[in-house]
Scaffold this motif. Structure first.
Motif, mmCIF file in Angstrom:
data_model
loop_
_atom_site.group_PDB
_atom_site.id
_atom_site.type_symbol
_atom_site.label_atom_id
_atom_site.label_comp_id
_atom_site.label_asym_id
_atom_site.label_seq_id
_atom_site.Cartn_x
_atom_site.Cartn_y
_atom_site.Cartn_z
ATOM 1 N N UNK A 240 50.138 86.755 7.416
ATOM 2 C CA UNK A 240 50.485 87.007 6.015
ATOM 3 C C UNK A 240 49.366 86.702 5.029
ATOM 4 N N UNK A 241 48.415 85.870 5.436
ATOM 5 C CA UNK A 241 47.374 85.430 4.510
ATOM 6 C C UNK A 241 46.020 85.926 5.004
ATOM 7 N N UNK A 242 45.320 86.670 4.164
ATOM 8 C CA UNK A 242 44.035 87.244 4.551
ATOM 9 C C UNK A 242 43.016 86.145 4.853
ATOM 10 N N UNK A 243 42.253 86.342 5.927
ATOM 11 C CA UNK A 243 41.192 85.407 6.279
ATOM 12 C C UNK A 243 39.888 85.839 5.616
ATOM 13 N N UNK A 244 38.976 84.906 5.406
ATOM 14 C CA UNK A 244 37.693 85.265 4.790
ATOM 15 C C UNK A 244 36.974 86.360 5.579
ATOM 16 N N UNK A 245 36.399 87.310 4.873
ATOM 17 C CA UNK A 245 35.718 88.429 5.529
ATOM 18 C C UNK A 245 34.606 87.931 6.436
ATOM 19 N N UNK A 246 33.905 86.862 6.016
ATOM 20 C CA UNK A 246 32.780 86.372 6.807
ATOM 21 C C UNK A 246 33.197 85.781 8.148
ATOM 22 N N UNK A 247 34.468 85.497 8.313
ATOM 23 C CA UNK A 247 34.933 85.028 9.623
ATOM 24 C C UNK A 247 34.850 86.142 10.663
ATOM 25 N N UNK A 248 34.957 87.379 10.197
ATOM 26 C CA UNK A 248 34.868 88.518 11.102
ATOM 27 C C UNK A 248 35.990 88.606 12.118
ATOM 28 N N UNK A 249 37.157 88.078 11.788
ATOM 29 C CA UNK A 249 38.297 88.106 12.712
ATOM 30 C C UNK A 249 38.941 89.481 12.680
#
Length: 229
Positions: free
Chosen positions: A45-54
């Motif tokens: 439900x909660x977006x992860x940071x783009x830099x994590x690259x998940x």
């Protein structure tokens, strides 16, 4: 005021230990899975940071494969899904996560821990997954108590705590910590009540347990989102 001298320790409850000892490996896997299910909504439900690259597809694959075989045995499909997830830049960099992000990281680590446990699924490994659900619930309660951020639903949470059973109230925990213990108890009671040959999570009782875990998990997401705005 709660009597802290006689207050039982939610971290080390002999009743929980006795339940885990009474379980078969398959039952321990089910208990660990339901503990992680109570935490999984923030991953979706909660977006992860783009830099994590998940890769969202890789994450969804882990959650899907993690629910397909709950027999305690090695799950190669889950292993492949975890390996794909672990190829993300997240696992090769040092990060300083915000509150909601730290929650997501702990839940991901819980799934990695479960994957490593399969094939053995010992009492200690099972306890780690269940303890993670407890610790994250208390972590959320503590963070909310120390924050000025308004989290919607406070009246409902207070109403729940005002009428909760004494065997749960005695731990002196907040809403999420108490509610997690309540759901945990229901899950373990249902797991122990069925024979090893029965498919608990394929039954009506199992479906209700999953729905209850999902509802609670969604409440966690809702609370966490208040700290991402």
């Amino acid at each position: 005021m709660t009597d802290t001298v006689n207050q039982p320790d939610w971290r080390d409850d002999e009743t929980l230990s006795a339940q885990i000892r009474a379980m078969t490996r398959q039952q321990r896997h089910q208990a660990a899975y339901l503990a992680l299910r109570r935490l999984q909504a923030p991953l979706l439900d909660i977006a992860m940071p783009v830099e994590w690259g998940v890769d969202s597809a890789a994450l969804t694959s882990v959650l899907r494969e993690g629910a397909t075989r709950l027999d305690g045995e090695v799950n190669e499909d889950l292993g492949h899904a975890i390996a794909e997830l672990c190829s993300a830049p997240l696992f090769e960099s040092e990060i300083e996560p915000e509150f909601a992000e730290s929650f997501q990281l702990e839940v991901i680590n819980g799934w990695l821990m479960l994957g490593e446990s399969l094939g053995e699924m010992s009492e200690v490994q099972t306890d780690r997954a269940i303890s993670l659900a407890r610790e994250m619930a208390v972590y959320l309660d503590s963070y909310m108590d120390g924050s000025l951020t308004v989290v919607e639903g406070d009246e409902l949470r207070e109403r729940y705590l005002a009428r909760v059973a004494d065997n749960l109230r005695v731990y002196g925990l907040g809403y999420f910590g108490t509610r997690n213990l309540e759901i945990e108890g229901a899950c373990h009671a249902a797991i122990i009540a069925v024979s090893a040959s029965e498919d608990l999570l394929g039954s009506a009782v199992g479906h209700q347990l999953e729905a209850t875990c999902d509802e609670y998990s969604s409440q966690i997401s809702s609370a966490l989102r208040a700290f991402t705005q």
